[in-house]
Design a protein around this motif. Structure first.
Motif, PDB file in Angstrom:
ATOM      1  N   UNK A   3      73.117 -16.819   1.392  1.00  0.00           N
ATOM      2  CA  UNK A   3      71.688 -17.072   0.917  1.00  0.00           C
ATOM      3  C   UNK A   3      70.724 -16.655   0.587  1.00  0.00           C
ATOM      4  N   UNK A   4      69.694 -17.693  -0.009  1.00  0.00           N
ATOM      5  CA  UNK A   4      68.594 -17.424  -0.479  1.00  0.00           C
ATOM      6  C   UNK A   4      67.454 -17.631   0.476  1.00  0.00           C
ATOM      7  N   UNK A   5      66.287 -16.573   1.264  1.00  0.00           N
ATOM      8  CA  UNK A   5      65.870 -16.742   2.025  1.00  0.00           C
ATOM      9  C   UNK A   5      64.092 -16.852   2.372  1.00  0.00           C
ATOM     10  N   UNK A   6      63.303 -17.816   1.670  1.00  0.00           N
ATOM     11  CA  UNK A   6      62.419 -17.476   0.920  1.00  0.00           C
ATOM     12  C   UNK A   6      61.031 -17.633   1.901  1.00  0.00           C
ATOM     13  N   UNK A  18      48.903 -16.407  -3.097  1.00  0.00           N
ATOM     14  CA  UNK A  18      49.899 -16.328  -1.520  1.00  0.00           C
ATOM     15  C   UNK A  18      50.680 -15.355  -1.824  1.00  0.00           C
ATOM     16  N   UNK A  19      51.721 -15.080  -1.446  1.00  0.00           N
ATOM     17  CA  UNK A  19      52.326 -14.279  -1.600  1.00  0.00           C
ATOM     18  C   UNK A  19      54.115 -15.412  -0.948  1.00  0.00           C
ATOM     19  N   UNK A  20      54.655 -15.311  -1.633  1.00  0.00           N
ATOM     20  CA  UNK A  20      55.905 -15.391  -2.029  1.00  0.00           C
ATOM     21  C   UNK A  20      57.323 -14.556  -1.564  1.00  0.00           C
ATOM     22  N   UNK A  21      57.920 -14.593  -0.879  1.00  0.00           N
ATOM     23  CA  UNK A  21      59.333 -13.491  -0.344  1.00  0.00           C
ATOM     24  C   UNK A  21      60.523 -14.371  -0.834  1.00  0.00           C
ATOM     25  N   UNK A  22      61.515 -13.431  -1.242  1.00  0.00           N
ATOM     26  CA  UNK A  22      62.979 -14.192  -1.305  1.00  0.00           C
ATOM     27  C   UNK A  22      63.715 -13.134  -0.679  1.00  0.00           C
ATOM     28  N   UNK A  23      64.923 -13.330   0.284  1.00  0.00           N
ATOM     29  CA  UNK A  23      65.821 -12.379   0.236  1.00  0.00           C
ATOM     30  C   UNK A  23      66.807 -13.213   0.387  1.00  0.00           C
ATOM     31  N   UNK A  24      67.717 -12.096  -0.110  1.00  0.00           N
ATOM     32  CA  UNK A  24      68.912 -12.478   0.061  1.00  0.00           C
ATOM     33  C   UNK A  24      70.138 -12.721   1.296  1.00  0.00           C
ATOM     34  N   UNK A  25      70.409 -12.813   2.055  1.00  0.00           N
ATOM     35  CA  UNK A  25      71.357 -12.929   3.126  1.00  0.00           C
ATOM     36  C   UNK A  25      73.126 -13.018   2.640  1.00  0.00           C
ATOM     37  N   UNK A  77      66.037  -8.300  -2.689  1.00  0.00           N
ATOM     38  CA  UNK A  77      64.650  -8.784  -2.603  1.00  0.00           C
ATOM     39  C   UNK A  77      63.832  -9.363  -3.989  1.00  0.00           C
ATOM     40  N   UNK A  78      62.804 -10.292  -3.902  1.00  0.00           N
ATOM     41  CA  UNK A  78      61.900 -10.679  -4.534  1.00  0.00           C
ATOM     42  C   UNK A  78      60.986 -11.347  -4.725  1.00  0.00           C
ATOM     43  N   UNK A  79      59.901 -11.429  -5.586  1.00  0.00           N
ATOM     44  CA  UNK A  79      58.461 -11.555  -4.610  1.00  0.00           C
ATOM     45  C   UNK A  79      57.441 -11.705  -5.908  1.00  0.00           C
TER      46      UNK A  79
END
Length: 117
Positions: A3-6, A18-25, A77-79
């Protein structure tokens, strides 16, 4: 299951940030490009910014100079740092990852960004 968790969406006034973050689960093998897309009501999904494993970055013309994408290859991760936000930036923002292994493209569930005038 991968999953990609935003996180990081919200409501902000024009000119704000704003700052968006995305992590891989879960594990994704052979990650190539990580990035962000957005979809406004009644419009097609469009690219916002992408970054390759080697650090090559691509921005939509509409966000150049205002948005900055960064990536941590070790953490997958990507921001997306979004400054000087405009009402036209209002959309659902999706994290996306492409990889060399099936299913080759992964999408997050989306996070709402709303910019008031």
């Amino acid at each position: 299951q991968v999953q990609l968790v935003e996180s990081g969406g919200g409501l902000v006034q024009a000119g704000g940030s704003l700052r968006l973050s995305c992590a891989t689960s879960g594990s994704i093998f052979g990650i190539r490009t990580m990035g962000w897309y957005r979809q406004a009501p009644g419009k097609q999904r469009e690219l916002v910014a992408t970054i390759t494993t080697g650090g090559i970055i691509n921005y939509a013309e509409s966000v150049k100079g205002r948005f900055t994408i960064t990536r941590d290859n070790a953490k997958n991760t990507v921001n997306l740092q979004m400054n000087s936000l405009k009402p036209e930036d209002t959309a659902v923002y999706y994290c996306a990852v492409t990889a060399t292994t099936s299913p080759y493209t992964y999408w997050g569930q989306g996070t709402q960004v709303s910019v008031s005038s």
